[in-house]
Write a protein that holds these residues in place. Sequence first.
Motif, PDB file in Angstrom:
ATOM      1  N   VAL A 179      -9.741 -25.083 -10.731  1.00 57.69           N
ATOM      2  CA  VAL A 179      -9.403 -26.305  -9.990  1.00 57.69           C
ATOM      3  C   VAL A 179      -9.533 -26.061  -8.487  1.00 57.69           C
ATOM      4  N   GLN A 180      -8.995 -24.959  -8.041  1.00 57.84           N
ATOM      5  CA  GLN A 180      -9.025 -24.636  -6.610  1.00 57.84           C
ATOM      6  C   GLN A 180     -10.454 -24.483  -6.099  1.00 57.84           C
ATOM      7  N   GLU A 181     -11.276 -23.788  -6.856  1.00 60.08           N
ATOM      8  CA  GLU A 181     -12.654 -23.554  -6.436  1.00 60.08           C
ATOM      9  C   GLU A 181     -13.470 -24.839  -6.505  1.00 60.08           C
ATOM     10  N   ALA A 182     -13.186 -25.691  -7.471  1.00 59.92           N
ATOM     11  CA  ALA A 182     -13.901 -26.970  -7.571  1.00 59.92           C
ATOM     12  C   ALA A 182     -13.674 -27.813  -6.320  1.00 59.92           C
ATOM     13  N   VAL A 183     -12.462 -27.815  -5.821  1.00 58.18           N
ATOM     14  CA  VAL A 183     -12.166 -28.557  -4.589  1.00 58.18           C
ATOM     15  C   VAL A 183     -12.889 -27.931  -3.406  1.00 58.18           C
ATOM     16  N   ARG A 184     -12.899 -26.599  -3.344  1.00 58.93           N
ATOM     17  CA  ARG A 184     -13.603 -25.910  -2.251  1.00 58.93           C
ATOM     18  C   ARG A 184     -15.099 -26.201  -2.280  1.00 58.93           C
ATOM     19  N   ARG A 185     -15.645 -26.438  -3.471  1.00 64.40           N
ATOM     20  CA  ARG A 185     -17.084 -26.681  -3.620  1.00 64.40           C
ATOM     21  C   ARG A 185     -17.404 -28.177  -3.669  1.00 64.40           C
ATOM     22  N   GLU A 205      -2.054 -23.967  -4.849  1.00 62.35           N
ATOM     23  CA  GLU A 205      -2.239 -23.160  -3.635  1.00 62.35           C
ATOM     24  C   GLU A 205      -1.099 -22.155  -3.485  1.00 62.35           C
ATOM     25  N   VAL A 206       0.124 -22.613  -3.721  1.00 62.12           N
ATOM     26  CA  VAL A 206       1.287 -21.715  -3.614  1.00 62.12           C
ATOM     27  C   VAL A 206       1.207 -20.612  -4.658  1.00 62.12           C
ATOM     28  N   ILE A 207       0.899 -20.988  -5.890  1.00 60.45           N
ATOM     29  CA  ILE A 207       0.825 -20.006  -6.979  1.00 60.45           C
ATOM     30  C   ILE A 207      -0.244 -18.960  -6.698  1.00 60.45           C
ATOM     31  N   MET A 208      -1.441 -19.398  -6.312  1.00 57.41           N
ATOM     32  CA  MET A 208      -2.540 -18.463  -6.074  1.00 57.41           C
ATOM     33  C   MET A 208      -2.287 -17.589  -4.851  1.00 57.41           C
ATOM     34  N   ARG A 209      -1.617 -18.155  -3.855  1.00 50.19           N
ATOM     35  CA  ARG A 209      -1.253 -17.349  -2.692  1.00 50.19           C
ATOM     36  C   ARG A 209      -0.287 -16.241  -3.082  1.00 50.19           C
ATOM     37  N   GLN A 241     -18.076 -12.021  11.355  1.00 50.04           N
ATOM     38  CA  GLN A 241     -18.287 -12.757  12.593  1.00 50.04           C
ATOM     39  C   GLN A 241     -18.713 -14.190  12.311  1.00 50.04           C
ATOM     40  N   GLY A 242     -18.243 -15.100  13.160  1.00 47.03           N
ATOM     41  CA  GLY A 242     -18.611 -16.494  12.995  1.00 47.03           C
ATOM     42  C   GLY A 242     -18.082 -17.335  14.130  1.00 47.03           C
ATOM     43  N   ALA A 243     -18.310 -18.635  14.051  1.00 47.29           N
ATOM     44  CA  ALA A 243     -17.750 -19.576  15.015  1.00 47.29           C
ATOM     45  C   ALA A 243     -16.239 -19.657  14.806  1.00 47.29           C
ATOM     46  N   PRO A 244     -15.478 -20.082  15.822  1.00 48.11           N
ATOM     47  CA  PRO A 244     -14.019 -20.158  15.673  1.00 48.11           C
ATOM     48  C   PRO A 244     -13.565 -20.940  14.438  1.00 48.11           C
ATOM     49  N   ALA A 245     -14.231 -22.059  14.141  1.00 45.79           N
ATOM     50  CA  ALA A 245     -13.845 -22.829  12.949  1.00 45.79           C
ATOM     51  C   ALA A 245     -14.083 -22.029  11.679  1.00 45.79           C
ATOM     52  N   GLN A 246     -15.151 -21.240  11.660  1.00 45.29           N
ATOM     53  CA  GLN A 246     -15.425 -20.385  10.506  1.00 45.29           C
ATOM     54  C   GLN A 246     -14.397 -19.264  10.406  1.00 45.29           C
ATOM     55  N   VAL A 247     -13.975 -18.750  11.545  1.00 47.76           N
ATOM     56  CA  VAL A 247     -12.933 -17.718  11.562  1.00 47.76           C
ATOM     57  C   VAL A 247     -11.664 -18.255  10.920  1.00 47.76           C
ATOM     58  N   ALA A 248     -11.269 -19.457  11.322  1.00 41.96           N
ATOM     59  CA  ALA A 248     -10.067 -20.076  10.751  1.00 41.96           C
ATOM     60  C   ALA A 248     -10.205 -20.245   9.245  1.00 41.96           C
ATOM     61  N   GLN A 249     -11.361 -20.707   8.800  1.00 46.85           N
ATOM     62  CA  GLN A 249     -11.563 -20.946   7.370  1.00 46.85           C
ATOM     63  C   GLN A 249     -11.541 -19.651   6.576  1.00 46.85           C
ATOM     64  N   MET A 250     -12.084 -18.573   7.145  1.00 46.80           N
ATOM     65  CA  MET A 250     -12.069 -17.296   6.434  1.00 46.80           C
ATOM     66  C   MET A 250     -10.653 -16.782   6.225  1.00 46.80           C
ATOM     67  N   VAL A 251      -9.768 -17.032   7.189  1.00 46.10           N
ATOM     68  CA  VAL A 251      -8.368 -16.623   7.020  1.00 46.10           C
ATOM     69  C   VAL A 251      -7.689 -17.515   5.992  1.00 46.10           C
ATOM     70  N   ILE A 252      -7.952 -18.818   6.057  1.00 50.50           N
ATOM     71  CA  ILE A 252      -7.358 -19.757   5.105  1.00 50.50           C
ATOM     72  C   ILE A 252      -7.770 -19.414   3.675  1.00 50.50           C
ATOM     73  N   GLU A 253      -9.036 -19.046   3.494  1.00 48.24           N
ATOM     74  CA  GLU A 253      -9.542 -18.736   2.155  1.00 48.24           C
ATOM     75  C   GLU A 253      -9.306 -17.286   1.764  1.00 48.24           C
TER      76      GLU A 253
END
Length: 318
Positions: free
Chosen positions: A9-15, A71-75, A128-140
């Motif tokens: 479910v989580q990956e389907a939303v990401r994709r 999200e809470v469970i997977m975290r 390495q990436g753009a700031p928005a990509q940096v944020a997303q990599m931490v979130i994911e």
Amino acid sequence: MNLHQFRFVQEAVRRNLNLTETAKALFTSQPGISKAILELEDELGVDIFARHGKRLRRVTEPGAEVLKSIEVIMREVGNLKRIGEEFSKQDAGTLSIATTHTQARYFLPEPVSQLRKRFPKVNISLHQGAPAQVAQMVIEEVADIGIATEALAEHSELISLPCYEWQHAVVMPAGHPLAQLERITLEDLAQQPLVSYHPSFSGRTRVDQAFAARRLKPNIVLEAIDADVIKTYVRLGMGIGVLAEIAVRDDPPNGDLVSRPVGHLFGPNVTRVAFKRGAYLRNFVYAFAEMLSDRLNRGLITRAMSGDAADTGHDYQL
């Protein structure tokens, strides 16, 4: 219900609800994913996704609440894995850092070297990436820690803290007329072709705002995402470079390029470090954060992660 269903479910939303891409990402079959999601919906008694035929179209209202719980469970599952790794391997593992080119090239070499000396069993992975990509990599959870000037404070999923303050500088050939000025003005720069960062990098928005406030239009002839490229084109005579002062800090004083500080024109910028809210941080992650800045320590980070810090989302003077 099981973790595989949650992950699907989580990956389907990401994709973007594309089950073909979801199956590729998880190395499984599309029918298997569809069946698992349907079984989870049957068990919960609600539709997580609205469908058109076999295609997922959108997340339903109850589905949005289910996603929050997933999200809470997977975290927490990720936290359990990290706890196990830390106590089984002690101070060993991999520190994944998401950051921009400027930080990776000019700021991080010293703290990374310190970390390797203190924790020789820890490997470092730089993304390495753009700031928005940096944020997303931490979130994911691709990265344990993110370091950038922009974007990190904009996401509620992240805890971000100020790391260090910096200003802009201009760089030009040694014989350039502006090199003779003691104090460069915006009007001086507005008359020159400029080479600077892409708008999403390294405080470029402050540069644009400063010119706009004076009703001046900068002649930016080339945009780049890192300082080395900017300096290369300055050497070719394309224009005056506007970049982060850290990128010229170690340049030789008698080299072919000279730099001048212009913080008085564009104001201060704050580079931040970010962690995913609720994540379990291993011992060497705390240690690395402390190596980044004397403003950061384990107690401050722990309070911020628990929601007790006074300010984790907005810049302030260091």
